[in-house]
Design a protein around this motif. Structure first.
Motif, PDB file in Angstrom:
ATOM      1  N   GLY A 107      -0.404  -9.653 -12.376  1.00  0.00           N
ATOM      2  CA  GLY A 107      -0.562  -8.603 -13.177  1.00  0.00           C
ATOM      3  C   GLY A 107      -1.503  -7.759 -12.103  1.00  0.00           C
ATOM      4  O   GLY A 107      -2.475  -8.204 -11.240  1.00  0.00           O
ATOM      5  N   GLY A 108      -1.956  -6.443 -12.262  1.00  0.00           N
ATOM      6  CA  GLY A 108      -2.864  -5.724 -11.666  1.00  0.00           C
ATOM      7  C   GLY A 108      -4.155  -6.465 -11.173  1.00  0.00           C
ATOM      8  O   GLY A 108      -4.469  -6.257 -12.615  1.00  0.00           O
ATOM      9  N   PRO A 109      -4.301  -5.779 -10.127  1.00  0.00           N
ATOM     10  CA  PRO A 109      -6.466  -6.567  -9.913  1.00  0.00           C
ATOM     11  C   PRO A 109      -7.338  -5.555 -10.941  1.00  0.00           C
ATOM     12  O   PRO A 109      -6.947  -4.804 -11.474  1.00  0.00           O
ATOM     13  CB  PRO A 109      -6.133  -5.505  -8.659  1.00  0.00           C
TER      14      PRO A 109
ATOM     15  N   ASN B  26      -0.873 -16.118  -5.669  1.00  0.00           N
ATOM     16  CA  ASN B  26       0.279 -15.647  -6.450  1.00  0.00           C
ATOM     17  C   ASN B  26       0.714 -16.379  -7.546  1.00  0.00           C
ATOM     18  O   ASN B  26       2.099 -15.685  -7.800  1.00  0.00           O
ATOM     19  CB  ASN B  26       1.193 -15.494  -4.949  1.00  0.00           C
TER      20      ASN B  26
ATOM     21  N   THR C 188     -16.152  -9.990  -5.416  1.00  0.00           N
ATOM     22  CA  THR C 188     -15.364  -9.390  -4.703  1.00  0.00           C
ATOM     23  C   THR C 188     -14.122  -9.615  -5.775  1.00  0.00           C
ATOM     24  O   THR C 188     -13.441 -10.054  -7.181  1.00  0.00           O
ATOM     25  CB  THR C 188     -14.821 -10.423  -3.567  1.00  0.00           C
ATOM     26  N   PRO C 189     -13.927  -7.319  -5.770  1.00  0.00           N
ATOM     27  CA  PRO C 189     -13.070  -7.344  -6.540  1.00  0.00           C
ATOM     28  C   PRO C 189     -11.622  -7.884  -6.134  1.00  0.00           C
ATOM     29  O   PRO C 189     -11.661  -7.996  -5.090  1.00  0.00           O
ATOM     30  CB  PRO C 189     -13.281  -5.345  -6.684  1.00  0.00           C
ATOM     31  N   SER C 190     -10.392  -7.452  -7.386  1.00  0.00           N
ATOM     32  CA  SER C 190      -8.985  -7.306  -7.142  1.00  0.00           C
ATOM     33  C   SER C 190      -8.210  -8.749  -6.950  1.00  0.00           C
ATOM     34  O   SER C 190      -9.326  -9.618  -6.637  1.00  0.00           O
ATOM     35  CB  SER C 190      -8.633  -6.606  -5.424  1.00  0.00           C
ATOM     36  N   SER C 191      -7.349  -9.617  -7.368  1.00  0.00           N
ATOM     37  CA  SER C 191      -7.294 -10.384  -6.917  1.00  0.00           C
ATOM     38  C   SER C 191      -7.626 -11.422  -6.179  1.00  0.00           C
ATOM     39  O   SER C 191      -6.115 -11.323  -5.310  1.00  0.00           O
ATOM     40  CB  SER C 191      -5.861 -10.555  -7.662  1.00  0.00           C
TER      41      SER C 191
ATOM     42  N   GLY D 181      -4.420 -13.442  -5.469  1.00  0.00           N
ATOM     43  CA  GLY D 181      -3.197 -13.137  -5.198  1.00  0.00           C
ATOM     44  C   GLY D 181      -2.644 -13.335  -6.944  1.00  0.00           C
ATOM     45  O   GLY D 181      -2.832 -13.596  -7.325  1.00  0.00           O
ATOM     46  N   SER D 182      -1.915 -12.077  -6.551  1.00  0.00           N
ATOM     47  CA  SER D 182      -0.914 -12.076  -8.061  1.00  0.00           C
ATOM     48  C   SER D 182       0.471 -11.904  -8.086  1.00  0.00           C
ATOM     49  O   SER D 182       1.338 -12.226  -7.060  1.00  0.00           O
ATOM     50  CB  SER D 182      -1.736 -10.467  -8.328  1.00  0.00           C
TER      51      SER D 182
ATOM     52  N   CYS E 102     -10.611  -1.450  -8.772  1.00  0.00           N
ATOM     53  CA  CYS E 102     -11.142  -2.181  -7.415  1.00  0.00           C
ATOM     54  C   CYS E 102     -12.337  -1.586  -7.694  1.00  0.00           C
ATOM     55  O   CYS E 102     -13.090  -2.630  -6.580  1.00  0.00           O
ATOM     56  CB  CYS E 102     -10.055  -2.320  -6.623  1.00  0.00           C
TER      57      CYS E 102
END
Lengths: 405, 405
Positions: free
Chosen positions: B10-12, B41, B68-71, B74-75, B299
């Motif tokens: 899903g979304g980060p 991913n 560290t932000p965001s996936s 991977g997503s 993020c």
């Protein structure tokens, strides 16, 4: 003894109030003036008699104000008439200053404010009035000549570089990524967009391309570059200045928006969307996102540069000292003595020289292809974003001080 | 001994990697599994055999990854077929897990990820496979049922409230101010927009109006409210959720954009511009600005909530422990024991219950007019944004850790 007055003009920055605080603190220390007045909403407010006394601020209030972004004294985009046209406004303003026993006038602003300082300084001199007019630099655009940089720029640059890092990570999470476009301000110059070159992961810049107003924008070259990079990497991260122009010097978005502000400047914005549509219409990919940082880049105190806050304070303090030495019609400028270790000093520059010049991003720091920034630029940028301020926190959020206008 | 695997979907969010770090740290401590694998991913990557070993990460790398932000893993937005339709993907996935001697599968995500957890858990049970499936909550939207809140939301809420304060100040500097519209994410629920109620100066909320998807949007009432407030104050600050709907439940911007994502969700955005045009066309004023916070709100590690980061870490660590206790097909949920002092515990909720529910912003916290948030909401929101993390700094900017995928 006598009084002085300070006012703010033009677009806000995160650190513009620091300059007022610097002036206030310097005066508290050397007690040069009885009162430090503030003209609310710049020249426009002063002409309306909208003046308050800052000297009554408590230590706590001063400190809160220091860490409050945006023009706390209010701003204006008021352009005084040419002296040859009419002296009415000039006479009125000087009368108000005289009535309040004001001997020094400080204006925190950019080119247009320095124009005001130059005109007022000249007129006062001509009419034999002993009031000193000193400009204090402020603009996130960093486009004032004869100063190494302008207070406000460092914090904006830090916000841009930080959010470039973060949005780069955000736009890199899927197997099939797309193209991300980050749009910065910068009507005439590319300093803000260029500052994104500081955003690096493992030493490598995150921005595949950075486009500035200083390089004529070539649609075909842009699409070729983006198509190629997308093929290679399956993602492209682009930073772009709102002020992109074509080879004729016309804003590439001008056709779409015809509104202008009071100074006749074209109101921009929307370059990101424009590029997004170009990419989609060229069938490179439909996965294109565009983000306009908008006013956030000029008010994000939560991501301010501490050195920028300090420098804003110091130019305010120097302005007071320069006025006391008898100078008038000048702007305080920052001279960089060395980048490593970072060291600066303050000099005076004629305000009319500032008013009638624009400092462009140096061509020698732009790569040959005209689509990115050379690594040498880091020496210039990095010292300007160092340190984070300790904001005053209330209910887990920054505590800001407002002045009712 | 055996191995486990963790993946993101899903979304980060700003804190999603913290949950991976929590799990990793818990395993390093209790040494339950030989190896902690990461599926890159999400499900999509695992099905492609894209698996790495996180156990080899150094302490420094783990710490950098935490901030560290965001996936970082991977997503994907991959939706598995219904079991009745085909078991092929399920068999393939379970085969891959078996081949890697994986006994526990952790999925960090929102509703759709919990749907995956529920389906995989069921299928594994049915086929007699001893692999535990545990969901770890993550979404800035805060719309998962049966959990007090979701990791990721607190940091987004903090960014929204902080930037509401800053943009409010930025939009209040002139004598003739205009109307400012801040657009947040929130497709179905108004938690993000509502969090702007925390933005207060001298105890007073900066937002004149906050509009949520939970209240049917009435154009006439909106224009009457805005016109009235603008008359009174000469400025209006509006916060609006991207998911505004009319009384028929249709997105008010749906007519203008018909694109949908893979899950059939309408792709939104542009509500701010929509309202801006409404105001301008109604001749209230032409001075209207609209800012879409966009992906920044999910993020912006530089403005993260420390308690959110901590809680994201803890749900990751609890997930490992719940799996070791033999649970499967559940999501770790946060139960608020008390708001003051803030205290929480973790419970398990059936993943399919999460998948098939949406938690709306409570009507009782919306004012009678349906255009703002009651002050009582602060008790809920404020504990979620407390503290600021000490980010790792490199060249004056946050240092982020990436994993090549």
């Amino acid at each position: 003894m006598a009084n002085c007055i300070v006012a703010q003009s033009g677009g806000p920055t995160a650190v513009i109030n620091s300059s007022v605080v610097g002036l206030l603190k310097a005066n508290n220390e050397i007690k040069a003036f009885d009162k430090v007045y503030a003209g609310l909403n710049g020249i426009e407010g002063i002409l309306n008699g909208n003046i308050i006394d800052l000297s009554s601020f408590s230590e706590d209030e001063i400190n809160e104000f220091r860490y409050t972004p945006s023009s706390g004294l209010g701003s204006c985009r008021y352009k005084m008439k040419h002296l040859e046209e009419s002296t009415e406004e000039y006479d009125k303003l000087l009368d108000i200053l005289k009535c309040n026993d004001i001997k020094a006038f400080f204006y925190v602003g950019g080119n247009d404010s320095m124009d005001t300082i130059a005109k007022l300084g000249n007129y006062a001199k001509k009419t034999g009035l002993d009031i000193k007019f000193i400009g204090i630099p402020k603009t996130i655009d960093n486009d004032l000549m004869f100063t190494d940089h302008t207070p406000g720029f460092g914090s904006a640059a830090k916000f841009i570089a930080t959010t470039a890092l973060e949005t780069y990570l955000d736009s890199s999470v899927y197997i099939n990524n797309g193209i991300f476009i980050l749009e910065t301000m910068g009507r005439d110059t590319g300093w803000l967009a260029a500052s994104a070159c500081m955003a690096r992961i493992n030493g490598e810049p995150v921005a595949d391309f950075i486009y500035l107003p200083e390089v004529a924008f070539d649609i075909e070259k842009f699409l070729t570059d983006v198509r190629q990079r997308f093929k290679e990497k399956n993602k492209v991260f682009i930073v772009v200045s709102e002020g992109l122009r074509n080879s004729e010097g016309k804003f590439i978005t001008e056709v779409e928006s015809q509104s202008h502000d009071k100074f006749g400047h074209a109101q921009l914005g929307g370059v990101g969307s424009y590029l997004k549509n170009l990419i989609i219409n060229s069938s490179i990919t439909t996965r294109v996102k565009s983000l306009e940082l908008g006013v956030l880049q000029r008010c994000a105190m939560h991501c301010a540069s501490n050195i920028d806050l300090e420098e804003a304070l110091e130019v305010g303090s120097s302005a007071l000292k320069f006025a006391l030495e008898g100078n008038s019609g000048y702007m305080v400028a920052i001279k960089r003595e060395s980048s490593s270790p970072y060291k600066t000093s303050h000099i005076l520059v004629e305000a009319d020289k500032i008013a009638n010049n624009v400092k462009y991003f140096p061509t020698k720091l732009i790569n040959e292809e005209g689509n990115n920034i050379k690594e040498e630029a880091l020496d210039y940028f990095l010292p300007l974003i160092s340190g984070a301020p300790s904001l005053i926190i209330d209910n887990h959020l920054p505590k800001f001080k407002t002045i009712s206008k």
